[in-house]
Design a protein around this motif. Structure first.
Motif, PDB file in Angstrom:
ATOM      1  N   GLU A 117       0.821  -1.208   0.000  1.00  0.00           N
ATOM      2  CA  GLU A 117       0.000   0.000   0.000  1.00  0.00           C
ATOM      3  C   GLU A 117       0.857   1.262   0.000  1.00  0.00           C
ATOM      4  OE1 GLU A 117      -3.265   0.444  -0.469  1.00  0.00           O
ATOM      5  OE2 GLU A 117      -3.265  -1.710  -0.868  1.00  0.00           O
ATOM      6  N   GLU A 118       1.992   1.198   0.700  1.00  0.00           N
ATOM      7  CA  GLU A 118       2.915   2.335   0.712  1.00  0.00           C
ATOM      8  C   GLU A 118       3.502   2.564  -0.677  1.00  0.00           C
ATOM      9  OE1 GLU A 118       4.522   5.610   2.275  1.00  0.00           O
ATOM     10  OE2 GLU A 118       3.224   4.243   3.400  1.00  0.00           O
ATOM     11  N   PHE A 119       3.825   1.457  -1.360  1.00  0.00           N
ATOM     12  CA  PHE A 119       4.347   1.556  -2.730  1.00  0.00           C
ATOM     13  C   PHE A 119       3.300   2.190  -3.651  1.00  0.00           C
ATOM     14  CE2 PHE A 119       7.519  -2.269  -2.450  1.00  0.00           C
ATOM     15  CZ  PHE A 119       8.321  -1.523  -1.607  1.00  0.00           C
ATOM     16  N   VAL A 120       2.037   1.756  -3.512  1.00  0.00           N
ATOM     17  CA  VAL A 120       0.964   2.293  -4.352  1.00  0.00           C
ATOM     18  C   VAL A 120       0.798   3.786  -4.106  1.00  0.00           C
ATOM     19  CG1 VAL A 120      -1.519   2.242  -4.826  1.00  0.00           C
ATOM     20  CG2 VAL A 120      -0.255   0.098  -4.546  1.00  0.00           C
ATOM     21  N   LYS A 121       0.830   4.174  -2.843  1.00  0.00           N
ATOM     22  CA  LYS A 121       0.703   5.596  -2.488  1.00  0.00           C
ATOM     23  C   LYS A 121       1.838   6.412  -3.104  1.00  0.00           C
ATOM     24  CE  LYS A 121       0.586   8.688   1.527  1.00  0.00           C
ATOM     25  NZ  LYS A 121       0.728   8.780   3.002  1.00  0.00           N
ATOM     26  N   THR A 122       3.052   5.871  -3.007  1.00  0.00           N
ATOM     27  CA  THR A 122       4.216   6.557  -3.587  1.00  0.00           C
ATOM     28  C   THR A 122       4.087   6.639  -5.107  1.00  0.00           C
ATOM     29  OG1 THR A 122       5.638   5.777  -1.793  1.00  0.00           O
ATOM     30  CG2 THR A 122       6.730   6.508  -3.800  1.00  0.00           C
ATOM     31  N   ALA A 124       1.396   6.644  -6.910  1.00  0.00           N
ATOM     32  CA  ALA A 124       0.353   7.610  -7.268  1.00  0.00           C
ATOM     33  C   ALA A 124       0.882   9.040  -7.184  1.00  0.00           C
ATOM     34  CB  ALA A 124      -0.859   7.432  -6.360  1.00  0.00           C
ATOM     35  N   GLU A 125       1.701   9.307  -6.177  1.00  0.00           N
ATOM     36  CA  GLU A 125       2.290  10.641  -6.020  1.00  0.00           C
ATOM     37  C   GLU A 125       3.285  10.933  -7.140  1.00  0.00           C
ATOM     38  OE1 GLU A 125       3.977  10.442  -2.143  1.00  0.00           O
ATOM     39  OE2 GLU A 125       2.069  10.717  -1.097  1.00  0.00           O
ATOM     40  N   CYS A 127       3.453   9.600 -10.299  1.00  0.00           N
ATOM     41  CA  CYS A 127       2.906   9.743 -11.652  1.00  0.00           C
ATOM     42  C   CYS A 127       1.988  10.955 -11.806  1.00  0.00           C
ATOM     43  CB  CYS A 127       2.182   8.476 -12.094  1.00  0.00           C
ATOM     44  SG  CYS A 127       0.663   8.107 -11.187  1.00  0.00           S
ATOM     45  N   GLU A 128       1.444  11.451 -10.691  1.00  0.00           N
ATOM     46  CA  GLU A 128       0.615  12.658 -10.690  1.00  0.00           C
ATOM     47  C   GLU A 128      -0.556  12.568 -11.670  1.00  0.00           C
ATOM     48  OE1 GLU A 128       3.474  15.746 -11.508  1.00  0.00           O
ATOM     49  OE2 GLU A 128       3.936  16.002  -9.388  1.00  0.00           O
ATOM     50  N   LEU A 129      -1.183  11.382 -11.744  1.00  0.00           N
ATOM     51  CA  LEU A 129      -2.322  11.204 -12.647  1.00  0.00           C
ATOM     52  C   LEU A 129      -3.656  11.460 -11.954  1.00  0.00           C
ATOM     53  CD1 LEU A 129      -1.180   8.080 -14.687  1.00  0.00           C
ATOM     54  CD2 LEU A 129      -1.212  10.471 -15.416  1.00  0.00           C
ATOM     55  N   GLY A 130      -3.637  11.663 -10.631  1.00  0.00           N
ATOM     56  CA  GLY A 130      -4.847  12.024  -9.900  1.00  0.00           C
ATOM     57  C   GLY A 130      -5.987  11.032 -10.089  1.00  0.00           C
ATOM     58  N   ASP A 131      -7.179  11.572 -10.378  1.00  0.00           N
ATOM     59  CA  ASP A 131      -8.373  10.734 -10.534  1.00  0.00           C
ATOM     60  C   ASP A 131      -8.295   9.823 -11.749  1.00  0.00           C
ATOM     61  OD1 ASP A 131      -9.460  11.833  -8.268  1.00  0.00           O
ATOM     62  OD2 ASP A 131     -10.671  13.325  -9.352  1.00  0.00           O
ATOM     63  N   ARG A 132      -7.410  10.122 -12.709  1.00  0.00           N
ATOM     64  CA  ARG A 132      -7.286   9.272 -13.894  1.00  0.00           C
ATOM     65  C   ARG A 132      -6.750   7.887 -13.545  1.00  0.00           C
ATOM     66  NH1 ARG A 132      -7.562  11.006 -19.073  1.00  0.00           N
ATOM     67  NH2 ARG A 132      -7.896   8.752 -19.337  1.00  0.00           N
ATOM     68  N   LEU A 133      -6.206   7.721 -12.351  1.00  0.00           N
ATOM     69  CA  LEU A 133      -5.758   6.398 -11.911  1.00  0.00           C
ATOM     70  C   LEU A 133      -6.934   5.435 -11.754  1.00  0.00           C
ATOM     71  CD1 LEU A 133      -2.994   7.261  -9.292  1.00  0.00           C
ATOM     72  CD2 LEU A 133      -2.670   6.031 -11.442  1.00  0.00           C
ATOM     73  N   ASN A 134      -8.142   5.971 -11.676  1.00  0.00           N
ATOM     74  CA  ASN A 134      -9.329   5.124 -11.567  1.00  0.00           C
ATOM     75  C   ASN A 134      -9.854   4.691 -12.934  1.00  0.00           C
ATOM     76  OD1 ASN A 134      -9.458   5.341  -8.687  1.00  0.00           O
ATOM     77  ND2 ASN A 134     -10.286   7.411  -8.938  1.00  0.00           N
ATOM     78  N   ASP A 135      -9.250   5.221 -13.999  1.00  0.00           N
ATOM     79  CA  ASP A 135      -9.661   4.876 -15.368  1.00  0.00           C
ATOM     80  C   ASP A 135      -8.788   3.759 -15.923  1.00  0.00           C
ATOM     81  OD1 ASP A 135     -11.461   6.968 -15.171  1.00  0.00           O
ATOM     82  OD2 ASP A 135     -10.140   8.396 -16.193  1.00  0.00           O
ATOM     83  N   LYS A 136      -9.313   3.065 -16.924  1.00  0.00           N
ATOM     84  CA  LYS A 136      -8.550   1.993 -17.551  1.00  0.00           C
ATOM     85  C   LYS A 136      -7.363   2.571 -18.324  1.00  0.00           C
ATOM     86  CE  LYS A 136     -11.760  -1.837 -17.847  1.00  0.00           C
ATOM     87  NZ  LYS A 136     -12.300  -2.908 -18.722  1.00  0.00           N
ATOM     88  N   GLN A 145       0.734   6.833 -19.966  1.00  0.00           N
ATOM     89  CA  GLN A 145       1.199   5.454 -19.767  1.00  0.00           C
ATOM     90  C   GLN A 145       2.660   5.431 -19.332  1.00  0.00           C
ATOM     91  OE1 GLN A 145       0.207   2.438 -22.727  1.00  0.00           O
ATOM     92  NE2 GLN A 145      -1.447   3.731 -23.481  1.00  0.00           N
ATOM     93  N   ARG A 146       3.463   6.283 -19.952  1.00  0.00           N
ATOM     94  CA  ARG A 146       4.893   6.294 -19.609  1.00  0.00           C
ATOM     95  C   ARG A 146       5.100   6.784 -18.176  1.00  0.00           C
ATOM     96  NH1 ARG A 146       8.659   3.001 -21.505  1.00  0.00           N
ATOM     97  NH2 ARG A 146      10.737   3.889 -21.301  1.00  0.00           N
ATOM     98  N   LYS A 147       4.316   7.777 -17.752  1.00  0.00           N
ATOM     99  CA  LYS A 147       4.393   8.247 -16.364  1.00  0.00           C
ATOM    100  C   LYS A 147       4.022   7.131 -15.395  1.00  0.00           C
ATOM    101  CE  LYS A 147       3.282  13.142 -17.115  1.00  0.00           C
ATOM    102  NZ  LYS A 147       2.238  14.152 -16.877  1.00  0.00           N
ATOM    103  N   LEU A 148       2.985   6.376 -15.745  1.00  0.00           N
ATOM    104  CA  LEU A 148       2.549   5.263 -14.897  1.00  0.00           C
ATOM    105  C   LEU A 148       3.645   4.194 -14.809  1.00  0.00           C
ATOM    106  CD1 LEU A 148       0.076   4.031 -13.328  1.00  0.00           C
ATOM    107  CD2 LEU A 148      -0.423   2.781 -15.437  1.00  0.00           C
ATOM    108  N   LEU A 149       4.252   3.878 -15.942  1.00  0.00           N
ATOM    109  CA  LEU A 149       5.309   2.866 -15.971  1.00  0.00           C
ATOM    110  C   LEU A 149       6.526   3.317 -15.178  1.00  0.00           C
ATOM    111  CD1 LEU A 149       5.010   1.794 -19.702  1.00  0.00           C
ATOM    112  CD2 LEU A 149       4.615   0.316 -17.728  1.00  0.00           C
ATOM    113  N   LEU A 150       6.870   4.591 -15.295  1.00  0.00           N
ATOM    114  CA  LEU A 150       8.003   5.115 -14.532  1.00  0.00           C
ATOM    115  C   LEU A 150       7.691   5.065 -13.038  1.00  0.00           C
ATOM    116  CD1 LEU A 150      10.806   6.424 -14.608  1.00  0.00           C
ATOM    117  CD2 LEU A 150       9.691   8.641 -14.720  1.00  0.00           C
ATOM    118  N   ALA A 151       6.473   5.407 -12.676  1.00  0.00           N
ATOM    119  CA  ALA A 151       6.063   5.333 -11.269  1.00  0.00           C
ATOM    120  C   ALA A 151       6.165   3.905 -10.766  1.00  0.00           C
ATOM    121  CB  ALA A 151       4.641   5.859 -11.109  1.00  0.00           C
TER     122      ALA A 151
END
Length: 249
Positions: A117-122, A124-125, A127-136, A145-151
């Protein structure tokens, strides 16, 4: 620099595919804690081969690399615990949401649910995608996508993050955001080994650069030192001079 400050030590690393034919030959360099080191070279120069050996994805023929005190030859599992590797062609599961993907990957690396959960929180911070993390992920742009992969690659705060073409195919704004992200994480103590064809990016983000051609590491130094040494205005011209000189020899 004391050995204890070196997160990565590459010592005569070689990959020979057949007698006399090397993809990477006697490559040696080191990366300090909090340092961004870039490995650059033409296509087929040996960058990816070297990176894959350090990442324990490819068996070295000769030499060794030590990551956070662990040899890629004798302690590959320990090495993998201290690195993350984001290849250029990496992709995410597009039927997942961004948050579900981060959670899925976190559970692979974490030792406990609370750590995951700590990793997920980090992540999310980062990648800075905010509410878009709830989207597919299928609805994400390439930059998202690249921001998510880097995160995903750095949310576990590895000792060494290995990134192959971290901003490949991104627009200027997204590329700048990722470069700043890398620099900020390095300032916090994370070490980076980068590979990129973008010389502007390398000049902006890297503390030191290694130029590789035909499997051999030909030059290393700070971008400013290399500009002065070769009397050039930019790193592209340094690259051209070093690689052209190697072809003449």
């Amino acid at each position: 620099m004391e050995n204890s400050q070196k997160v990565l030590q590459v010592k005569g690393l070689s990959k020979q595919y057949r007698k006399g034919v090397y993809a990477s030959e006697k490559v040696s360099f080191d990366v300090a804690k909090g340092e961004i080191f870039a490995l650059i070279g033409p296509n087929g120069a040996g960058k990816t081969t070297t990176i894959r050996m350090i990442s324990t994805l490819l068996q070295a023929t000769e030499g060794d690399a030590v990551v956070a005190g662990h040899s890629i030859l004798t302690e590959p599992e320990k090495v993998r615990q201290n690195i993350t590797y984001l290849p250029d062609e990496a992709g995410a599961y597009k039927n997942m949401t961004g948050k579900a993907y981060l959670r899925f990957m976190a559970e692979l690396y974490a030792d406990s649910k609370s750590q995951a959960e700590e990793f997920v929180k980090t992540g999310a911070e980062i990648c800075e995608l905010g509410d878009r993390l709830n989207d597919k992920i299928s609805s994400y742009s390439r930059g998202m996508q690249r921001k998510l992969l880097l995160a995903r690659a750095i949310m576990s705060k590895p000792a060494l993050a290995i990134l192959d073409e971290p901003t490949s195919g991104l627009d200027i704004i997204n590329a700048l955001e990722i470069r700043r992200m890398i620099k900020n994480l390095a300032a916090e103590g994370m070490s980076f080994l980068l590979s990129s064809h973008n010389m502007l990016e390398i000049e902006y983000v890297s503390d030191r650069v290694g130029i590789i051609a035909k499997g051999r590491l030909l030059e290393t130094g700070r971008p400013s030192e290399l500009l002065e040494k070769y009397g050039t205005k930019n790193l592209e011209e340094v690259f051209e001079k070093v690689v052209t000189s190697s072809e003449i020899l």
